[in-house]
Design a protein around this motif. Structure first.
Motif, short mmCIF file in Angstrom:
data_model
loop_
_atom_site.label_atom_id
_atom_site.label_comp_id
_atom_site.label_asym_id
_atom_site.label_seq_id
_atom_site.Cartn_x
_atom_site.Cartn_y
_atom_site.Cartn_z
N SER A 43 0.83 -1.21 0.00
CA SER A 43 0.00 0.00 0.00
C SER A 43 0.86 1.26 0.00
N PHE A 44 0.26 2.34 -0.48
CA PHE A 44 0.89 3.66 -0.42
C PHE A 44 0.46 4.37 0.85
N GLN A 45 1.33 5.20 1.38
CA GLN A 45 1.06 5.95 2.60
C GLN A 45 -0.12 6.90 2.42
N SER A 46 -0.19 7.56 1.26
CA SER A 46 -1.24 8.55 0.99
C SER A 46 -1.98 8.19 -0.28
N SER A 47 -3.27 8.51 -0.33
CA SER A 47 -4.03 8.26 -1.56
C SER A 47 -3.89 9.41 -2.55
N THR A 48 -3.47 10.59 -2.06
CA THR A 48 -3.22 11.74 -2.94
C THR A 48 -1.97 12.48 -2.47
N THR A 49 -1.26 13.08 -3.42
CA THR A 49 -0.13 13.94 -3.11
C THR A 49 -0.12 15.10 -4.09
N GLN A 50 0.55 16.16 -3.72
CA GLN A 50 0.78 17.26 -4.64
C GLN A 50 1.92 16.86 -5.59
N SER A 51 1.93 17.41 -6.76
CA SER A 51 3.01 17.16 -7.71
C SER A 51 4.36 17.45 -7.05
N GLY A 52 5.28 16.53 -7.17
CA GLY A 52 6.62 16.70 -6.62
C GLY A 52 6.78 16.23 -5.19
N ALA A 53 5.68 15.84 -4.54
CA ALA A 53 5.76 15.35 -3.16
C ALA A 53 5.97 13.84 -3.15
N ALA A 54 6.71 13.36 -2.17
CA ALA A 54 7.00 11.93 -2.07
C ALA A 54 5.80 11.17 -1.51
N ASN A 55 5.65 9.93 -1.95
CA ASN A 55 4.68 9.01 -1.40
C ASN A 55 5.43 7.72 -1.11
N VAL A 56 5.16 7.11 0.03
CA VAL A 56 5.90 5.92 0.46
C VAL A 56 5.05 4.67 0.23
N TYR A 57 5.63 3.71 -0.49
CA TYR A 57 5.00 2.41 -0.71
C TYR A 57 5.58 1.43 0.30
N THR A 58 4.72 0.63 0.92
CA THR A 58 5.16 -0.42 1.84
C THR A 58 4.78 -1.77 1.26
N ALA A 59 5.78 -2.64 1.11
CA ALA A 59 5.53 -3.99 0.61
C ALA A 59 4.74 -4.77 1.66
N PRO A 60 3.99 -5.77 1.24
CA PRO A 60 3.24 -6.56 2.21
C PRO A 60 4.17 -7.24 3.21
N SER A 61 3.65 -7.53 4.39
CA SER A 61 4.48 -8.13 5.45
C SER A 61 4.85 -9.58 5.14
N SER A 62 4.12 -10.20 4.25
CA SER A 62 4.41 -11.58 3.86
C SER A 62 4.29 -11.69 2.34
N ILE A 63 5.32 -12.22 1.71
CA ILE A 63 5.32 -12.39 0.25
C ILE A 63 5.63 -13.85 -0.04
N SER A 64 4.69 -14.55 -0.67
CA SER A 64 4.91 -15.96 -0.96
C SER A 64 5.67 -16.17 -2.26
N ASN A 65 5.48 -15.28 -3.22
CA ASN A 65 6.17 -15.35 -4.51
C ASN A 65 6.60 -13.96 -4.91
N ASN A 66 7.55 -13.87 -5.83
CA ASN A 66 7.91 -12.56 -6.38
C ASN A 66 6.68 -11.95 -7.03
N ALA A 67 6.52 -10.66 -6.88
CA ALA A 67 5.36 -9.98 -7.46
C ALA A 67 5.80 -8.66 -8.05
N ASP A 68 5.25 -8.33 -9.20
CA ASP A 68 5.47 -7.03 -9.82
C ASP A 68 4.31 -6.13 -9.45
N VAL A 69 4.59 -4.91 -9.05
CA VAL A 69 3.55 -3.92 -8.76
C VAL A 69 3.71 -2.81 -9.76
N ASN A 70 2.67 -2.56 -10.52
CA ASN A 70 2.71 -1.53 -11.55
C ASN A 70 1.89 -0.35 -11.13
#
Length: 70
Positions: A43-70
């Protein structure tokens, strides 16, 4: 026209629970608010940001297989 760029522009590799910061910049639009949609994994930390502002993505706490997130 409207242009959107995302940094980093290349793939990011994360382990379970790790985070990565993304910055999206929009130009040529009257509205500089970006909407972020959560992928099916993690999930992303924020659902909206201003242009140029950072948003933090957090990977799931458990990953059973490699996954691509687009």
């Amino acid at each position: 026209g409207v242009e959107v760029s995302v940094s980093p522009s290349s793939a990011v590799t994360l382990l379970a629970g790790q985070t990565a910061s993304f910055i999206a910049t929009v130009s040529g639009a009257g509205n500089n608010v970006l909407n972020w949609t959560n992928p099916t994994q993690g999930s992303f930390q924020s659902s909206t940001t201003q242009s140029g502002a950072a948003n933090v993505y957090t990977a799931p706490s458990s990953i059973s297989n490699n996954a691509d997130v687009n």
